[in-house]
Structure formats: structure tokens, C-alpha cells
Design a protein around this motif. Structure first.
Motif, PDB file in Angstrom:
ATOM      1  N   GLN A  46       0.853  -1.181   0.000  1.00  0.00           N
ATOM      2  CA  GLN A  46       0.000   0.000   0.000  1.00  0.00           C
ATOM      3  C   GLN A  46       0.888   1.229   0.000  1.00  0.00           C
ATOM      4  O   GLN A  46       2.029   1.195   0.483  1.00  0.00           O
ATOM      5  CB  GLN A  46      -0.918   0.026   1.229  1.00  0.00           C
ATOM      6  N   GLY A  47       0.351   2.329  -0.534  1.00  0.00           N
ATOM      7  CA  GLY A  47       1.099   3.572  -0.544  1.00  0.00           C
ATOM      8  C   GLY A  47       0.855   4.366  -1.801  1.00  0.00           C
ATOM      9  O   GLY A  47      -0.175   4.206  -2.468  1.00  0.00           O
ATOM     10  N   TYR A  48       1.803   5.231  -2.132  1.00  0.00           N
ATOM     11  CA  TYR A  48       1.656   6.146  -3.252  1.00  0.00           C
ATOM     12  C   TYR A  48       2.903   6.131  -4.133  1.00  0.00           C
ATOM     13  O   TYR A  48       3.998   5.771  -3.688  1.00  0.00           O
ATOM     14  CB  TYR A  48       1.448   7.577  -2.756  1.00  0.00           C
ATOM     15  N   ALA A  49       2.733   6.561  -5.372  1.00  0.00           N
ATOM     16  CA  ALA A  49       3.841   6.766  -6.296  1.00  0.00           C
ATOM     17  C   ALA A  49       3.636   8.106  -6.984  1.00  0.00           C
ATOM     18  O   ALA A  49       2.515   8.445  -7.372  1.00  0.00           O
ATOM     19  CB  ALA A  49       3.907   5.650  -7.332  1.00  0.00           C
ATOM     20  N   ALA A  50       4.709   8.874  -7.131  1.00  0.00           N
ATOM     21  CA  ALA A  50       4.634  10.168  -7.811  1.00  0.00           C
ATOM     22  C   ALA A  50       5.799  10.290  -8.788  1.00  0.00           C
ATOM     23  O   ALA A  50       6.913   9.852  -8.496  1.00  0.00           O
ATOM     24  CB  ALA A  50       4.673  11.320  -6.810  1.00  0.00           C
ATOM     25  N   THR A  51       5.515  10.871  -9.936  1.00  0.00           N
ATOM     26  CA  THR A  51       6.555  11.105 -10.943  1.00  0.00           C
ATOM     27  C   THR A  51       6.691  12.604 -11.179  1.00  0.00           C
ATOM     28  O   THR A  51       5.698  13.330 -11.243  1.00  0.00           O
ATOM     29  CB  THR A  51       6.217  10.411 -12.274  1.00  0.00           C
ATOM     30  N   LEU A  52       7.938  13.031 -11.305  1.00  0.00           N
ATOM     31  CA  LEU A  52       8.260  14.441 -11.526  1.00  0.00           C
ATOM     32  C   LEU A  52       9.179  14.542 -12.734  1.00  0.00           C
ATOM     33  O   LEU A  52      10.352  14.179 -12.655  1.00  0.00           O
ATOM     34  CB  LEU A  52       8.957  15.016 -10.289  1.00  0.00           C
ATOM     35  N   PRO A  53       8.677  15.000 -13.886  1.00  0.00           N
ATOM     36  CA  PRO A  53       9.542  15.141 -15.067  1.00  0.00           C
ATOM     37  C   PRO A  53      10.740  16.033 -14.767  1.00  0.00           C
ATOM     38  O   PRO A  53      10.606  17.057 -14.091  1.00  0.00           O
ATOM     39  CB  PRO A  53       8.610  15.780 -16.106  1.00  0.00           C
ATOM     40  N   ASP A  54      11.905  15.648 -15.289  1.00  0.00           N
ATOM     41  CA  ASP A  54      13.106  16.414 -14.958  1.00  0.00           C
ATOM     42  C   ASP A  54      13.200  17.730 -15.700  1.00  0.00           C
ATOM     43  O   ASP A  54      14.153  18.481 -15.496  1.00  0.00           O
ATOM     44  CB  ASP A  54      14.369  15.581 -15.204  1.00  0.00           C
ATOM     45  N   ILE A  55      12.217  18.030 -16.561  1.00  0.00           N
ATOM     46  CA  ILE A  55      12.221  19.323 -17.237  1.00  0.00           C
ATOM     47  C   ILE A  55      11.667  20.429 -16.357  1.00  0.00           C
ATOM     48  O   ILE A  55      11.792  21.612 -16.695  1.00  0.00           O
ATOM     49  CB  ILE A  55      11.405  19.277 -18.558  1.00  0.00           C
ATOM     50  N   LEU A  56      11.043  20.071 -15.236  1.00  0.00           N
ATOM     51  CA  LEU A  56      10.419  21.078 -14.391  1.00  0.00           C
ATOM     52  C   LEU A  56      11.432  21.683 -13.418  1.00  0.00           C
ATOM     53  O   LEU A  56      12.320  20.982 -12.925  1.00  0.00           O
ATOM     54  CB  LEU A  56       9.253  20.470 -13.608  1.00  0.00           C
ATOM     55  N   PRO A  57      11.299  22.986 -13.131  1.00  0.00           N
ATOM     56  CA  PRO A  57      12.247  23.670 -12.241  1.00  0.00           C
ATOM     57  C   PRO A  57      11.951  23.391 -10.777  1.00  0.00           C
ATOM     58  O   PRO A  57      11.732  24.301  -9.981  1.00  0.00           O
ATOM     59  CB  PRO A  57      12.029  25.148 -12.596  1.00  0.00           C
ATOM     60  N   VAL A  58      11.937  22.116 -10.404  1.00  0.00           N
ATOM     61  CA  VAL A  58      11.667  21.705  -9.034  1.00  0.00           C
ATOM     62  C   VAL A  58      12.935  21.079  -8.456  1.00  0.00           C
ATOM     63  O   VAL A  58      13.490  20.161  -9.060  1.00  0.00           O
ATOM     64  CB  VAL A  58      10.501  20.689  -8.977  1.00  0.00           C
ATOM     65  N   PRO A  59      13.415  21.559  -7.305  1.00  0.00           N
ATOM     66  CA  PRO A  59      14.621  20.975  -6.719  1.00  0.00           C
ATOM     67  C   PRO A  59      14.367  19.556  -6.246  1.00  0.00           C
ATOM     68  O   PRO A  59      13.305  19.244  -5.709  1.00  0.00           O
ATOM     69  CB  PRO A  59      14.939  21.908  -5.547  1.00  0.00           C
ATOM     70  N   VAL A  60      15.337  18.678  -6.460  1.00  0.00           N
ATOM     71  CA  VAL A  60      15.224  17.290  -6.021  1.00  0.00           C
ATOM     72  C   VAL A  60      16.499  16.887  -5.298  1.00  0.00           C
ATOM     73  O   VAL A  60      17.547  17.525  -5.476  1.00  0.00           O
ATOM     74  CB  VAL A  60      14.993  16.336  -7.219  1.00  0.00           C
ATOM     75  N   PRO A  61      16.457  15.843  -4.476  1.00  0.00           N
ATOM     76  CA  PRO A  61      17.678  15.368  -3.824  1.00  0.00           C
ATOM     77  C   PRO A  61      18.740  14.989  -4.845  1.00  0.00           C
ATOM     78  O   PRO A  61      18.433  14.587  -5.976  1.00  0.00           O
ATOM     79  CB  PRO A  61      17.195  14.136  -3.037  1.00  0.00           C
ATOM     80  N   GLY A  62      19.982  15.092  -4.453  1.00  0.00           N
ATOM     81  CA  GLY A  62      21.077  14.831  -5.377  1.00  0.00           C
ATOM     82  C   GLY A  62      21.412  13.372  -5.552  1.00  0.00           C
ATOM     83  O   GLY A  62      22.154  13.020  -6.470  1.00  0.00           O
ATOM     84  N   ASN A  63      20.885  12.491  -4.673  1.00  0.00           N
ATOM     85  CA  ASN A  63      21.224  11.076  -4.722  1.00  0.00           C
ATOM     86  C   ASN A  63      19.974  10.228  -4.485  1.00  0.00           C
ATOM     87  O   ASN A  63      18.967  10.715  -3.937  1.00  0.00           O
ATOM     88  CB  ASN A  63      22.252  10.738  -3.643  1.00  0.00           C
TER      89      ASN A  63
END
Length: 240
Positions: free
Chosen positions: A82-99
Motif C-alpha cells: 500500500q502507498g503512493y507513487a509520484a513522478t516528476l519530469p526532470d524538465i520542471l524547475p523543481v529541486p530534487v535530492p542529489g542522490n
């Protein structure tokens, strides 16, 4: 955190539940391949194994998983997950963890906070109210910040210089994901990597549990499944 230098603002953020995602075919997650999005998973119940670029770790309930775009990965899950999944296209100007990250949320407060991020993204996705794209990006940013703030509990192996076998398998998987339609045999990949076919197959078996030939075959079959399930391409064209 890394901040992509992009001006394109075309939201492709999507969130769904893990049962819904897996109901469309477990093979979509289990097959090793690179995806063009940053992927986040919040596992509230169940367990499984995550493989990224040749490394594998198990995960359990209340785990946050983050896989950067371009990583070759596969995710196996228990039947009761159970839980969730989310996808974030890398073209968007959203900061993400480096690793990559595998972080267990041990406190009730953290568990509620992470669940609320995914639920808020889902509500914005469904509502399409004014500014919903910016709102979704904001919640994704908060999720990334939570991962960074808890990086001290990240169970994903972060080595400044991985062993030679790890580097070889990671390079092989990346080349396999982009070249499986052009390069056919273990010997072809081994020659490209300046190793013998026997050595490449051995390290793949040691780290991933399968020889290189099985990985080549599985990647080809996975692409056929994707084309048959998600496009109108005729079967004979897929075979070609």
C-alpha cells in the motif's frame, strides 16, 4: 539539492496509489530500465526490493524511496503493498535530492506529513483549480526537502567511489537501456566495455542474480510489452 536550470513549465507531475499502479502490470516497475522522470514512492504497508544501477536494497513499511531521473532501476513489491507513487519530469524547475534515497519514516508525525504531501498532490491533480500546477510543484519540493533533511537516515549506499564491479554493472545497464535495439549479445556489450563476456556475465550474476544475457533479453521483452500496452503499434512492427 540540485536545481534544474529549465524554463519549460509544462507540468507532468502525476501521483497514484501503488495498488492502482501495480494493477496496470507489475512488469512496468519490475523491469530494469531508465525513466525520464524523478520517481518518488511512499510505501505504507508491505515490502520489496529496489535495484538502482546494479545495487539492490530491501525496503519495508513506512519507507520513502527516491530514484533520480536517468537511473536504471527496478522495483519489486509484495502482494499486499500500500502507498503512493509520484513522478516528476526532470524538465520542471523543481529541486530534487542529489542522490537516490531509501529513508524510513519512523515517527507518527513524519508518516502523517509524508502522506499529506501525496494526498495534497492528488487533490490538486484531480481538481485542476487555478494554480494547481504550481501547488503540485510546491508539494513535490516539500517532499524533496523532507528527504534531504533526513539524509542522515538514508539507507541507500552512497559511496564516493563504488567498487569496479558496481561501476561495470551500472555502465552496462545504462548502455543496455539505450542500445538494446542496436546491440544484441553479451559479447557485443563486453567488447564495448573492454572486458570479456565471461567476466561481464559473472559480475551481473553476482550483483543482480542474473547473467548479462538474461538482462539483455528481459530489457527487449520489457520494451515489447510497453509498446504493445501503451501504443497502437502493430505486433509485426514491434517484433521488427
Amino acid at each position: 539539492m540540485t536545481y534544474p536550470d529549465k524554463t519549460v513549465h509544462d507540468t507532468g507531475i502525476a501521483v497514484t496509489t501503488l495498488p492502482n499502479l501495480l494493477g496496470k502490470g507489475r512488469w512496468r516497475l519490475e523491469g530494469l530500465r531508465a525513466r525520464r522522470s524523478h520517481d518518488f514512492y511512499w510505501v505504507t504497508r508491505g515490502q520489496g526490493r529496489l535495484s538502482i544501477n546494479g545495487r539492490t536494497r530491501g525496503y519495508g513499511p513506512n519507507s520513502v524511496l527516491f530514484i533520480p531521473a536517468g537511473s536504471v532501476y527496478g522495483l519489486t513489491t509484495a502482494a499486499n503493498v500500500q502507498g503512493y507513487a509520484a513522478t516528476l519530469p526532470d524538465i520542471l524547475p523543481v529541486p530534487v535530492p542529489g542522490n537516490p534515497a531509501l529513508v524510513k519514516a519512523s515517527s507518527i508525525f513524519d508518516q502523517g506529513q509524508i502522506t499529506s504531501y501525496f494526498e495534497q498532490i492528488s487533490r490538486e491533480q484531480d481538481s485542476k483549480n487555478q494554480g494547481f500546477e504550481q501547488a503540485m510543484e510546491s508539494y513535490m519540493t516539500l517532499l524533496g526537502i523532507w528527504i534531504e533533511r533526513n539524509s542522515g537516515r538514508n539507507d541507500w549506499p552512497l559511496k564516493s567511489k563504488p567498487p569496479a564491479a558496481d561501476r561495470l554493472v551500472a555502465t552496462f545497464l545504462r548502455r543496455l537501456d539505450t542500445g538494446f535495439c542496436r546491440t544484441g549479445t553479451t559479447a557485443d556489450y563486453a567488447a564495448d566495455l573492454n572486458v570479456t563476456a565471461t567476466h561481464l556475465s559473472r559480475v551481473c550474476r553476482e550483483l543482480l542474480g542474473h547473467p548479462a544475457s538474461d538482462l539483455i533479453r528481459d530489457r527487449t521483452v520489457l520494451e515489447a510489452q510497453i509498446l504493445l500496452a501503451d501504443t497502437d503499434m502493430r505486433i509485426n512492427h514491434v517484433a521488427e
